[in-house]
Design a protein around this motif. Structure first.
Motif, mmCIF file in Angstrom:
data_model
loop_
_atom_site.group_PDB
_atom_site.id
_atom_site.type_symbol
_atom_site.label_atom_id
_atom_site.label_comp_id
_atom_site.label_asym_id
_atom_site.label_seq_id
_atom_site.Cartn_x
_atom_site.Cartn_y
_atom_site.Cartn_z
ATOM 1 N N CYS A 449 0.860 -1.176 0.000
ATOM 2 C CA CYS A 449 0.000 0.000 0.000
ATOM 3 C C CYS A 449 0.898 1.229 0.000
ATOM 4 C CB CYS A 449 -0.901 0.006 1.243
ATOM 5 S SG CYS A 449 -1.716 1.578 1.512
ATOM 6 N N CYS A 452 0.125 3.616 3.411
ATOM 7 C CA CYS A 452 0.566 3.278 4.768
ATOM 8 C C CYS A 452 1.702 2.250 4.802
ATOM 9 C CB CYS A 452 -0.611 2.770 5.612
ATOM 10 S SG CYS A 452 -1.108 1.089 5.225
ATOM 11 N N TYR A 454 1.569 -0.895 4.098
ATOM 12 C CA TYR A 454 1.141 -2.262 4.388
ATOM 13 C C TYR A 454 1.510 -3.205 3.238
ATOM 14 C CZ TYR A 454 -2.062 -6.229 4.730
ATOM 15 O OH TYR A 454 -2.596 -7.482 4.758
ATOM 16 N N CYS A 489 -6.575 -1.426 0.798
ATOM 17 C CA CYS A 489 -5.673 -1.789 1.882
ATOM 18 C C CYS A 489 -6.471 -2.205 3.110
ATOM 19 C CB CYS A 489 -4.787 -0.597 2.211
ATOM 20 S SG CYS A 489 -3.799 -0.877 3.681
ATOM 21 N N GLU A 491 -5.560 -2.226 6.058
ATOM 22 C CA GLU A 491 -5.170 -1.398 7.198
ATOM 23 C C GLU A 491 -5.804 -0.011 7.140
ATOM 24 O OE1 GLU A 491 -2.501 -2.027 9.819
ATOM 25 O OE2 GLU A 491 -3.322 -4.024 9.336
ATOM 26 N N CYS A 492 -5.611 0.681 6.007
ATOM 27 C CA CYS A 492 -6.041 2.084 5.944
ATOM 28 C C CYS A 492 -7.141 2.332 4.912
ATOM 29 C CB CYS A 492 -4.845 3.000 5.671
ATOM 30 S SG CYS A 492 -4.283 2.950 3.951
HETATM 31 ZN ZN ZN Z 1 -2.718 1.065 3.641
#
Ligand code: ZN
Ligand code: ADP
Ligand code: ZN
Length: 744
Positions: A449, A452, A454, A489, A491-492
């Motif tokens: 990503c 971030c 990831y 992503c 995560e974000c």
């Molecule tokens: Zn991310």
């Protein structure tokens, strides 16, 4: 009579011998090395084991051996025991390497694997038969014709008899009943070389350099003495011709030869050179692409002494041949000679041991010798033989380096530099072939990503997943776990997901769009899976005159393509950035070998190396094809940083299902080794998680130790392993690898 037996199981607590009694009726049949069935443990369950010692007495109350299955030689057992100590494993693991393939169930295997035919032979002298014909004892014309036919040939099958006479199976059976003929079973060998018809070649007139090398080794074959040689010669300098003539010399002395080559260079082209020079009945080929039946047969051919030349990959060093006159290891720098699986042996070390025992020379050949080998040659421990010129007078290719940083600065975002692009274009115009080399596999190495950072990692192994365009999925190269591609992503929630790195598939796509008329073929781990596929691809490339071959490491080894005049290395840096002290050495070897693919015959060759590090010494020395220069710089670095050959790197790995167990165990071992190795100039790193700290749900920790692995130190480590197993950790494995290929 009593024997000591090792049980054929990998459990570390079984790495010792157990006493058994030999029943009287079996006494004459056992030898050291026999495989036997014994009652073992509480339930007296039958287990397979190997006899390692025969003795008159025992101090234990013992059980009887139940059955004897087959035999190894005493020297094979000795070698196994030596290996078990040296490579920190069980004797039974080493014995397994020496067993005939398919001998797990020997009798069954024999029947399934051997093709048996019935052959009819005369049972009496033909004079006597003629007498019976003349005196009218044999009346049937058909019977007479069969007997006459059999007299003219050395045995015939029933279909052959039916074909050449008008006899039938029933008539043959009558003749058998009347004692004129006998029907015997005959084993047909499945010979992987059976349909090869190669024009034979004579010994070439050796060049002065070749002759000089040949003479030195020949002297050792003739005098029956061990000596280790390094035959160092640029690609095309005629090393193989020297091997062939040395093998001829060993055969003349009624001795055998073992030739090891990297698995991937066991190509038909390479094998053909041996068949062309020697009687193919005397050659056995051993490699993993043979069917089990074929391997079983090749093994038999060797055991029965029919095969005198054994050519194979690493494990062929265990071939059951006797009276060896020479052992040759081609491309000796190749990492495949070191086993990554248990037993983690080094075929070069085993070869040395076997050569010493057989009192014969060991010849290591390479254009880019292993740093350790060349260092030993410089020290005079190995005798150096040099071939400095190409044997057929073709020139070494010209090599150019292209700085990719400059390409980017000039706005070229393609994988091909302007120079390489033009060179390919030219080559296509000329109708010549090109190889493009990429040191990676898959479409992309990893997915990240850009918001971030990831990256998608395997949930079992904690290692980056690789994107595969086929099936549009992510795959873990360690455990094979697959999952769908991610577009957002986790995560974000950003959608700025990018595929990093470039692979052969992407290069192929790019080439196809730049040169739509060119034919291409791709060779990498994904296209090479079926039996022979590796060869199929190369044959297709050669025979159909495909314009461009795109491939990974696999394209580097031993092939001979007369029409290839251009080799492009897409990014030399990928092997420079591997996390290994041998990164420079690997880079130099790969680049030199790749360059050696161009211009092997009359046509001049050109090599273009693209890199972000144009000044790196391994790339520069590869450009100059200057091993000496590379060696001198690298050896100074190794000395300064204390890497092999100036010490050994010992990797002790702990893995298990319970992380806190392996942490506590590795700490205990660390403390133990600190004390035991105190006065021995050893450098012991604190236990830490392995770079890939979890594979298939097993946690991995390790201790790295630098120092010299002597006999005494080897014993300290073996003792340490014994102590570990006394602690009885559940589901915990400890392995020790000395100078491993791979530190991840
Ligand atoms: Zn991310
Ligand atoms: P290497 O194994 O070092 O790569 P080869 O043995 O394959 O080298 O030789 C390269 C080429 O040179 C082959 O085509 C081989 O037939 C040829 N060759 C080798 N030795 C001689 C010689 N003494 N005279 C003529 N040609 C030779
Ligand atoms: Zn995995």
């Amino acid at each position: 009579m009593y024997v000591e037996v090792v049980i054929n199981r990998s459990a570390k607590r079984l790495n010792k011998t157990f006493d058994y009694r030999i029943p009287k009726q079996l006494e004459s049949l056992v030898t050291i090395g026999s495989t036997v069935l014994v009652p073992f443990g509480k339930g007296s369950k039958l287990e397979e084991g190997y006899i390692t010692k025969i003795k008159d007495d025992t101090s234990y109350k013992v059980k009887d051996i139940v059955e004897i299955k087959y035999n190894l030689t005493e020297s094979q057992i000795k070698l196994s025991q030596w290996m078990a100590k040296k490579y920190f494993c069980n004797t039974s693991d080493c014995i397994k390497q020496m067993l005939q393939p398919g001998t797990k169930n020997h009798n069954k295997a024999k029947n399934i694997q051997e093709k048996i035919i019935n052959v009819v032979y005369l049972k009496q002298d033909f004079e006597k038969i003629q007498f019976d014909i003349d005196t009218g004892k044999i009346k049937s014309d058909k019977q007479k014709r069969i007997l006459q036919f059999l007299n003219s040939t050395e045995g015939a099958t029933i279909p052959e008899i039916e074909l050449f006479t008008d006899g039938t199976r029933a008539i043959v059976k009558t003749l058998e009943k009347n004692n004129y003929v006998e029907i015997m079973e005959k084993k047909i060998e499945r010979n992987p070389l059976a349909d090869k018809n190669i024009e034979s070649t004579e010994n070439l007139q050796l060049t002065d350099e070749q002759q000089c090398a040949f003479n030195k080794v020949q002297a050792k074959i003739n005098s029956n003495t061990f000596e280790e040689f390094l035959l160092y010669g640029v690609t095309g300098s005629g090393k193989t011709e020297v091997y062939l003539q040395l093998i001829g010399e060993a055969l003349k002395m009624e001795r055998t030869a073992i030739v090891l080559v990297p698995e991937i260079s066991l190509t038909p082209q390479m094998i053909d050179r041996f068949i062309a020079r020697f009687n193919k009945e005397e050659i056995a080929i051993l490699h993993s692409k043979l069917s089990i039946g074929e391997r079983y047969d090749e093994w038999n051919k060797i055991k029965e002494g029919k095969a005198k030349i054994i050519i194979g990959a690493r494990s062929a060093i265990f071939a059951p041949t006797q009276n060896i006159g020479i052992i040759i290891i081609d491309e000796e720098h190749d990492s495949s000679y070191k086993s990554e699986a248990i037993p983690k042996y080094d075929a070069k070390e085993i070869a040395k041991k076997i050569a010493e025992e057989n009192r014969c020379p060991l010849v290591l050949g390479s254009a880019t010798p292993d740093m350790n080998t060349y260092y030993k040659a410089k020290q005079g421990i190995i005798t150096l033989l040099e071939l400095t010129r190409r044997a057929n007078n073709s020139n070494l290719p010209s090599v150019n380096i292209v700085d990719l940083k400059m390409e980017l600065a000039n706005g070229n975002k393609s994988m091909l530099s302007v120079e390489l692009h033009e060179a390919i274009e030219n080559n296509l115009k000329e109708g010549r072939q090109t190889i493009l080399f990429l040191n990676r596999r898959g479409f992309s190495t990893f997915v990240m990503c850009r918001e971030c950072g990831y990256t998608v990692k395997c949930k079992n192994c904690n290692i980056s997943m690789t994107y595969h365009i086929t099936g549009n999925k992510l795959k873990c190269h360690y455990c094979g776990y697959e999952q769908k591609v991610v577009n957002t992503c986790p995560e974000c929630k950003s959608t700025k997901i990018r595929y990093f790195g470039t692979g052969t598939q992407k290069l192929e796509q790019e080439i196809e769009s730049i040169f739509p008329k060119a034919t291409t073929i791709r060779m990498d781990i994904d296209t090479v899976t079926k039996k022979n596929s590796h060869e199929e691809i190369l044959n297709k490339f050669k025979n159909e005159n495909i314009d461009i071959l795109i491939g990974t490491q696999m394209v580097v080894k031993g092939h001979h393509f007369p029409n290839v005049t251009l080799v492009g290395v897409i990014a030399a840096d990928s092997s420079l950035n591997i996390d290994d002290y041998r990164a420079n050495e690997r880079t130099f070897q790969i680049l030199t070998q790749v360059a050696g693919r161009a211009g092997r015959e009359k046509l001049p060759g050109q090599v273009i190396i693209q890199t972000y590090n144009p000044d790196n010494f391994s790339i520069v020395s590869a450009k100059e094809q200057n091993y000496e220069k590379f060696y001198n710089t690298e050896i100074a670095l190794r000395k300064q940083l204390k890497y092999p050959p100036f010490c050994d790197i010992i990797l002790m790995e702990f893995n298990g299902l319970i992380e806190k167990d392996i942490i506590s165990l590795s700490e205990k071992v660390y403390t133990y080794l600190k004390i035991k190795l105190k006065d021995k100039k050893f450098y012991i790193l604190k236990p830490m998680p392995s770079p890939i700290d979890k594979i298939q749900n097993r946690y991995r920790w390790r201790i790295i130790i630098k120092g010299n692995m002597t006999k005494e130190v080897n014993e300290i480590f073996n003792e340490c392993l014994r102590k570990i197993y006394e602690l009885n950790y559940k589901d915990t494995r400890v392995t020790i690898d000395v100078n491993p290929n791979n530190m991840s």
